[in-house]
Scaffold this active site. Structure first.
Site, PDB file in Angstrom:
ATOM      1  N   CYS A 134      -7.302   1.595 -10.625  1.00  0.00           N
ATOM      2  CA  CYS A 134      -7.406   2.781  -9.766  1.00  0.00           C
ATOM      3  C   CYS A 134      -7.337   2.378  -8.296  1.00  0.00           C
ATOM      4  O   CYS A 134      -6.366   1.796  -7.852  1.00  0.00           O
ATOM      5  CB  CYS A 134      -8.659   3.580 -10.102  1.00  0.00           C
ATOM      6  SG  CYS A 134      -8.695   5.233  -9.371  1.00  0.00           S
ATOM      7  N   HIS A 141      -3.882   3.591  -8.384  1.00  0.00           N
ATOM      8  CA  HIS A 141      -3.815   5.053  -8.321  1.00  0.00           C
ATOM      9  C   HIS A 141      -2.863   5.453  -7.202  1.00  0.00           C
ATOM     10  O   HIS A 141      -2.854   4.845  -6.131  1.00  0.00           O
ATOM     11  CB  HIS A 141      -5.216   5.633  -8.065  1.00  0.00           C
ATOM     12  CG  HIS A 141      -5.277   7.102  -8.296  1.00  0.00           C
ATOM     13  ND1 HIS A 141      -5.038   8.005  -7.285  1.00  0.00           N
ATOM     14  CD2 HIS A 141      -5.527   7.816  -9.418  1.00  0.00           C
ATOM     15  CE1 HIS A 141      -5.142   9.226  -7.766  1.00  0.00           C
ATOM     16  NE2 HIS A 141      -5.446   9.136  -9.064  1.00  0.00           N
TER      17      HIS A 141
END
Length: 195
Positions: A138, A157
């Site tokens: 992420c 991400h």
């Protein structure tokens, strides 16, 4: 003898069904591999728990370490995770075969807290220098980037693209040498399996 041969063939077939990534982390050795998962307040719970669970099922000795003085870490969604040890104690017990940095949305304090912690920076730099595995998911790869250990091929991400402009959005998980990165909560199981 036929019964024993049949049992042996069945066990061999079952082992073949085990993903090679899980066999690789165990290295075929009876000595379990070790991993450290660093937890900071606001961590995305799934990004931490999925790889921890998968690795423990593969007989990897995973240690969870709280960045703060207390062992209870409250995640992004209010779920409380009780770490095994403090980061200071984990560092004394190292080194680890793998270090995992779970993320969370960039607006969540965990990523900034990890980036500003000199202990985390040193840990990541030592891990990279020694050729041992680094893994992040992420917004966590921004922590690796800040420590100077990210490398040239990675994913994260999509919201981190301003900081990580070369991120590969086409792959859920990217391995670049000893660094494994992944996109986010939706890819947490694939990330854990890649470890």
């Amino acid at each position: 003898i036929n019964r024993k041969a049949s049992v042996l063939r069945a066990a061999t077939r079952e082992r073949a069904k085990t993903p090679s990534c899980l066999r690789a982390m165990s290295g075929g050795s009876d000595v379990p591999k070790t991993a450290l998962c660093v937890l900071a307040e606001g961590v995305e719970e799934l990004e931490a728990i999925a790889p921890i669970d998968i690795l423990r099922r593969a007989n990897v000795k995973v240690t969870t370490a709280s960045l703060s003085s207390g062992l209870t870490v409250t995640g992004r969604n209010g779920i409380k995770i009780v770490a095994d040890v403090s980061l200071d104690d984990a560092l004394k017990a190292g080194p680890y075969d793998a270090v995992i940095v779970p993320g969370g949305p960039p607006a969540v304090p965990s990523v900034g807290t990890l980036q500003r912690d000199d202990r985390v920076t040193r840990l990541l730099q030592e891990q990279k220098k020694s050729g041992r595995l680094l893994a992040s998911i992420c917004a966590g790869p921004t922590v690796l980037h800040a420590a100077g250990v990210l490398g040239g091929s990675y994913t994260a991400h999509f919201s981190t693209q301003a900081v990580l402009p070369a991120l590969d959005r086409s792959r859920d998980v990217v391995r670049d040498g000893t660094v494994i990165t992944s996109q986010g909560a939706g890819t947490a199981v694939a990330f854990g399996l890649a470890l």
